[in-house]
Design a protein around this motif. Structure first.
Motif, PDB file in Angstrom:
ATOM      1  N   ILE A 189     -56.980 -10.496 -43.157  1.00  0.00           N
ATOM      2  CA  ILE A 189     -56.292  -9.977 -44.332  1.00  0.00           C
ATOM      3  C   ILE A 189     -54.839  -9.663 -43.990  1.00  0.00           C
ATOM      4  O   ILE A 189     -53.936  -9.899 -44.778  1.00  0.00           O
ATOM      5  N   LYS A 190     -54.609  -9.124 -42.787  1.00  0.00           N
ATOM      6  CA  LYS A 190     -53.242  -8.802 -42.371  1.00  0.00           C
ATOM      7  C   LYS A 190     -52.345 -10.036 -42.458  1.00  0.00           C
ATOM      8  O   LYS A 190     -51.204  -9.965 -42.893  1.00  0.00           O
ATOM      9  N   GLU A 191     -52.893 -11.180 -42.043  1.00  0.00           N
ATOM     10  CA  GLU A 191     -52.094 -12.390 -42.025  1.00  0.00           C
ATOM     11  C   GLU A 191     -51.798 -12.901 -43.432  1.00  0.00           C
ATOM     12  O   GLU A 191     -50.826 -13.597 -43.647  1.00  0.00           O
ATOM     13  N   GLU A 192     -52.674 -12.540 -44.400  1.00  0.00           N
ATOM     14  CA  GLU A 192     -52.507 -13.050 -45.751  1.00  0.00           C
ATOM     15  C   GLU A 192     -51.605 -12.171 -46.613  1.00  0.00           C
ATOM     16  O   GLU A 192     -51.137 -12.586 -47.654  1.00  0.00           O
ATOM     17  N   ILE A 193     -51.380 -10.937 -46.196  1.00  0.00           N
ATOM     18  CA  ILE A 193     -50.583 -10.011 -46.993  1.00  0.00           C
ATOM     19  C   ILE A 193     -49.097 -10.219 -46.710  1.00  0.00           C
ATOM     20  O   ILE A 193     -48.655 -10.219 -45.575  1.00  0.00           O
ATOM     21  N   SER A 194     -48.340 -10.406 -47.765  1.00  0.00           N
ATOM     22  CA  SER A 194     -46.891 -10.557 -47.643  1.00  0.00           C
ATOM     23  C   SER A 194     -46.222  -9.213 -47.899  1.00  0.00           C
ATOM     24  O   SER A 194     -46.720  -8.385 -48.650  1.00  0.00           O
ATOM     25  N   LEU A 195     -45.082  -9.023 -47.284  1.00  0.00           N
ATOM     26  CA  LEU A 195     -44.331  -7.792 -47.516  1.00  0.00           C
ATOM     27  C   LEU A 195     -43.619  -7.879 -48.867  1.00  0.00           C
ATOM     28  O   LEU A 195     -42.917  -8.839 -49.145  1.00  0.00           O
ATOM     29  N   VAL A 196     -43.831  -6.866 -49.698  1.00  0.00           N
ATOM     30  CA  VAL A 196     -43.159  -6.839 -51.002  1.00  0.00           C
ATOM     31  C   VAL A 196     -42.067  -5.789 -51.028  1.00  0.00           C
ATOM     32  O   VAL A 196     -41.263  -5.744 -51.959  1.00  0.00           O
ATOM     33  N   GLY A 197     -42.057  -4.925 -50.005  1.00  0.00           N
ATOM     34  CA  GLY A 197     -41.028  -3.891 -49.964  1.00  0.00           C
ATOM     35  C   GLY A 197     -41.206  -2.879 -51.067  1.00  0.00           C
ATOM     36  O   GLY A 197     -42.149  -2.109 -51.088  1.00  0.00           O
ATOM     37  N   SER A 198     -40.302  -2.920 -52.051  1.00  0.00           N
ATOM     38  CA  SER A 198     -40.316  -1.964 -53.148  1.00  0.00           C
ATOM     39  C   SER A 198     -40.432  -2.708 -54.474  1.00  0.00           C
ATOM     40  O   SER A 198     -39.847  -3.772 -54.650  1.00  0.00           O
ATOM     41  N   LEU A 199     -41.198  -2.129 -55.396  1.00  0.00           N
ATOM     42  CA  LEU A 199     -41.397  -2.755 -56.696  1.00  0.00           C
ATOM     43  C   LEU A 199     -41.322  -1.699 -57.790  1.00  0.00           C
ATOM     44  O   LEU A 199     -42.032  -0.695 -57.752  1.00  0.00           O
ATOM     45  N   LYS A 200     -40.433  -1.929 -58.773  1.00  0.00           N
ATOM     46  CA  LYS A 200     -40.337  -1.038 -59.914  1.00  0.00           C
ATOM     47  C   LYS A 200     -41.324  -1.489 -60.983  1.00  0.00           C
ATOM     48  O   LYS A 200     -41.413  -2.675 -61.295  1.00  0.00           O
ATOM     49  N   ILE A 201     -42.058  -0.543 -61.561  1.00  0.00           N
ATOM     50  CA  ILE A 201     -43.157  -0.857 -62.464  1.00  0.00           C
ATOM     51  C   ILE A 201     -42.965  -0.132 -63.784  1.00  0.00           C
ATOM     52  O   ILE A 201     -42.670   1.058 -63.824  1.00  0.00           O
ATOM     53  N   GLY A 202     -43.136  -0.854 -64.886  1.00  0.00           N
ATOM     54  CA  GLY A 202     -43.081  -0.262 -66.212  1.00  0.00           C
ATOM     55  C   GLY A 202     -44.478  -0.142 -66.798  1.00  0.00           C
ATOM     56  O   GLY A 202     -45.286  -1.066 -66.688  1.00  0.00           O
ATOM     57  N   VAL A 203     -44.761   1.005 -67.414  1.00  0.00           N
ATOM     58  CA  VAL A 203     -46.083   1.241 -67.995  1.00  0.00           C
ATOM     59  C   VAL A 203     -45.914   1.643 -69.463  1.00  0.00           C
ATOM     60  O   VAL A 203     -45.317   2.673 -69.770  1.00  0.00           O
ATOM     61  N   ASP A 204     -46.425   0.809 -70.365  1.00  0.00           N
ATOM     62  CA  ASP A 204     -46.404   1.121 -71.794  1.00  0.00           C
ATOM     63  C   ASP A 204     -47.652   1.917 -72.150  1.00  0.00           C
ATOM     64  O   ASP A 204     -48.777   1.496 -71.847  1.00  0.00           O
ATOM     65  N   LEU A 205     -47.450   3.065 -72.783  1.00  0.00           N
ATOM     66  CA  LEU A 205     -48.560   3.912 -73.215  1.00  0.00           C
ATOM     67  C   LEU A 205     -48.519   4.021 -74.739  1.00  0.00           C
ATOM     68  O   LEU A 205     -47.539   4.477 -75.302  1.00  0.00           O
ATOM     69  N   MET A 206     -49.588   3.604 -75.389  1.00  0.00           N
ATOM     70  CA  MET A 206     -49.658   3.637 -76.847  1.00  0.00           C
ATOM     71  C   MET A 206     -50.731   4.626 -77.289  1.00  0.00           C
ATOM     72  O   MET A 206     -51.902   4.489 -76.935  1.00  0.00           O
ATOM     73  N   LEU A 207     -50.321   5.651 -78.024  1.00  0.00           N
ATOM     74  CA  LEU A 207     -51.303   6.574 -78.590  1.00  0.00           C
ATOM     75  C   LEU A 207     -52.192   5.819 -79.571  1.00  0.00           C
ATOM     76  O   LEU A 207     -51.754   4.883 -80.247  1.00  0.00           O
ATOM     77  N   ALA A 208     -53.452   6.238 -79.675  1.00  0.00           N
ATOM     78  CA  ALA A 208     -54.387   5.557 -80.566  1.00  0.00           C
ATOM     79  C   ALA A 208     -55.451   6.534 -81.044  1.00  0.00           C
ATOM     80  O   ALA A 208     -55.679   7.595 -80.441  1.00  0.00           O
ATOM     81  N   ILE A 209     -56.099   6.161 -82.137  1.00  0.00           N
ATOM     82  CA  ILE A 209     -57.219   6.920 -82.695  1.00  0.00           C
ATOM     83  C   ILE A 209     -58.353   5.930 -82.939  1.00  0.00           C
ATOM     84  O   ILE A 209     -58.125   4.825 -83.458  1.00  0.00           O
ATOM     85  N   ASP A 210     -59.555   6.282 -82.549  1.00  0.00           N
ATOM     86  CA  ASP A 210     -60.697   5.415 -82.827  1.00  0.00           C
ATOM     87  C   ASP A 210     -60.832   5.202 -84.330  1.00  0.00           C
ATOM     88  O   ASP A 210     -60.766   6.157 -85.111  1.00  0.00           O
ATOM     89  N   HIS A 211     -61.007   3.956 -84.735  1.00  0.00           N
ATOM     90  CA  HIS A 211     -61.214   3.673 -86.159  1.00  0.00           C
ATOM     91  C   HIS A 211     -62.531   4.311 -86.593  1.00  0.00           C
ATOM     92  O   HIS A 211     -63.572   4.094 -85.963  1.00  0.00           O
ATOM     93  N   PRO A 212     -62.526   5.103 -87.663  1.00  0.00           N
ATOM     94  CA  PRO A 212     -63.713   5.869 -88.033  1.00  0.00           C
ATOM     95  C   PRO A 212     -64.800   5.076 -88.762  1.00  0.00           C
ATOM     96  O   PRO A 212     -65.919   5.565 -88.927  1.00  0.00           O
ATOM     97  N   SER A 213     -64.507   3.861 -89.208  1.00  0.00           N
ATOM     98  CA  SER A 213     -65.490   3.134 -90.028  1.00  0.00           C
ATOM     99  C   SER A 213     -65.365   1.630 -89.807  1.00  0.00           C
ATOM    100  O   SER A 213     -64.618   0.944 -90.513  1.00  0.00           O
ATOM    101  N   LEU A 214     -66.113   1.107 -88.844  1.00  0.00           N
ATOM    102  CA  LEU A 214     -66.071  -0.331 -88.588  1.00  0.00           C
ATOM    103  C   LEU A 214     -66.680  -1.116 -89.749  1.00  0.00           C
ATOM    104  O   LEU A 214     -66.303  -2.273 -89.991  1.00  0.00           O
TER     105      LEU A 214
END
Length: 471
Positions: A189-214
């Protein structure tokens, strides 16, 4: 020609550029989950109104169609106070897919998020939620405050994850890979892993409500009844997105979303169709974060086209060549762009681009009145998307092979088109220069090639954007 070009596009633009076995990707995803869990723990204590019942993964990473590094994640967060049995009911709003939310007796939610009940005529609506934008805005204010106050790094197997100050409606994280691997890591596994250094990550969070009547969803004429089992398996949700009647209005409509159902269908596509999707996404889709719904070739537009290609009435049930499937999807997009109507997959009576179409407002002078010119240039913007799709379809469907130079030219033009559209959209939306097509335009027939050529010349003259290759 098409196959060779598309295979080249896939290798150069779509494959993960990190490592072979997904080890670091898994480490990053684990870190993202832990950071969200930490945020939500603080949120529950600091602002109980935004306590979350469930964290639901959505988006391209969990659909198996992410292009490039794992630097974007999407989640829906169901509000505990409003999700579950007997919490809310949905009342008719601007359309079947944009309902009003009425709180059931005994359900408490801050008064500031309800309809203004100081007006006598609205006193009867005091138990209705008001503009969903206020809920979303306050949620992100709380997230930003927690983000600024929590100064913690989470150690992971191969790196650490930390918060980055966020100003907009997106959580930002930083992944830093360890300089050395754990002592117990397998040598292979060590040989297969490449160095990525640093990575900036964006996370979208969407508020939601369960639909009450399918059951009520099944009664709507726009919902395809053959997906009843999928609906009951995953349910659907109501999210704080502005209605399509007027995107900037102070509306009290919320939006019904089928994100979980879409996730399963896209994820269940075979590898051939996922590969087609990734290739086309890398060639045409330009997604930018903005407060307005300005018409463009977004990844959601492309996703909808692929859902119809794979699961629609003329479903593609076997894996053909890349060029055959991609040209079919491009033809579908071209036809819908020409008629300026594209149905949503789970809401067939709703236009993917909205009931009111929004484009950049080009306030150029001409022989006709300014209002007529605004409309004419708005159609030109849509025709620009149409012409680009046709250009790409014609290029891929040619039987003669492309030289290496021509292949690079086509890929360069695709990148240029996406960037040019992005630059124009950001400029006009930032300056509130958005044109609304409020009547049914019918089709692009009224937009002549001569007028479109004039539009292309004006783009080049005023904004240094040369898209003459699509003509």
């Amino acid at each position: 020609m098409g196959e060779e070009f598309l295979h080249h596009a896939y290798k150069s633009k779509c494959e993960f550029q990190m490592e072979v076995n997904g080890t670091i990707t898994m480490d990053i995803e684990t870190g993202v989950r832990k950071m969200i869990e930490m945020i939500l723990q603080h949120l529950k204590i600091k602002s109980p109104v935004f306590a979350v019942a469930n964290v639901i993964p959505t988006g391209s990473f969990y659909e198996g169609t992410k292009i490039g590094a794992p630097d974007e994640f999407d989640f829906m967060l169901t509000l505990a106070k409003l999700s579950g049995a007997d919490k809310i009911s949905l009342q008719p709003g601007c359309s079947d897919w944009y309902p009003y939310i009425k709180l059931q007796p005994g359900v408490e939610f801050p008064q500031k998020y309800k309809i203004n009940n100081f007006c006598e005529e609205e006193r009867k609506n005091k138990d209705f939620l008001g503009n969903p934008r206020f809920v979303a805005t306050d949620f992100w204010k709380e997230i930003a405050n927690i983000n600024a106050s929590v100064n913690e790094n989470i150690p992971l197997t191969y790196g650490t994850m930390s918060f980055v100050p966020c100003n907009g409606k997106k959580l930002e994280l930083q992944y830093i890979q360890n300089s050395t691997l754990p002592q117990n890591t397998d040598i292979q596994i060590k040989e297969e892993i490449s160095l990525v250094g640093s990575l900036k990550i964006g996370v979208d969070l969407m508020l939601a409500i369960d639909h009450p009547s399918l059951e009520s969803i099944l009664k709507l004429p726009g919902f395809p009844k053959n997906f009843k089992e999928l609906l009951y398996k995953h349910g659907c949700h109501v999210i704080p997105k502005s209605c399509h009647t007027d995107h900037m209005a102070h509306t009290k409509c919320w939006f019904v979303t089928f994100s979980c159902m879409e996730r399963e269908l896209i994820n269940n596509m075979n590898e051939h169709h996922k590969k087609c999707y990734k290739i086309l996404k890398s060639l045409i889709s330009s997604d930018i974060t903005m407060s307005r719904k300005c018409m463009n070739l977004s990844s959601y537009t492309l996703k909808t086209a692929f859902l119809f290609h794979v699961y629609g009435e003329n479903e593609c049930v076997y894996s053909r060549t890349l060029s055959a499937c991609i040209c079919d999807v491009l033809h579908y997009l071209s036809s819908n762009l020409h008629h300026i109507q594209m149905p949503c997959f789970f809401a067939r009576d709703m236009n993917t681009w909205g009931n009111i179409l929004e484009t950049p407002w080009f306030q150029w002078k001409g022989e006709t009145s300014s209002g007529e010119l605004g409309y004419a240039f708005a159609l030109c913007w849509i025709k620009l998307m149409h012409k680009f799709v046709n250009y790409l379809q014609n290029t891929i469907s040619k039987h003669t092979p492309l030289s290496d130079k021509d292949t690079k030219t086509v890929l360069s033009r695709c990148d240029y088109f996406k960037k040019a559209v992005e630059v124009v959209m950001i400029y006009f939306v930032k300056n509130q220069l958005v044109y609304k097509i409020e009547k049914d335009p019918g089709s692009l027939e009224s937009c002549t090639d001569d007028f479109f050529s004039n539009f292309i010349q004006k783009l080049k003259y005023h904004y240094n954007v040369d898209l003459s290759f699509v003509e």
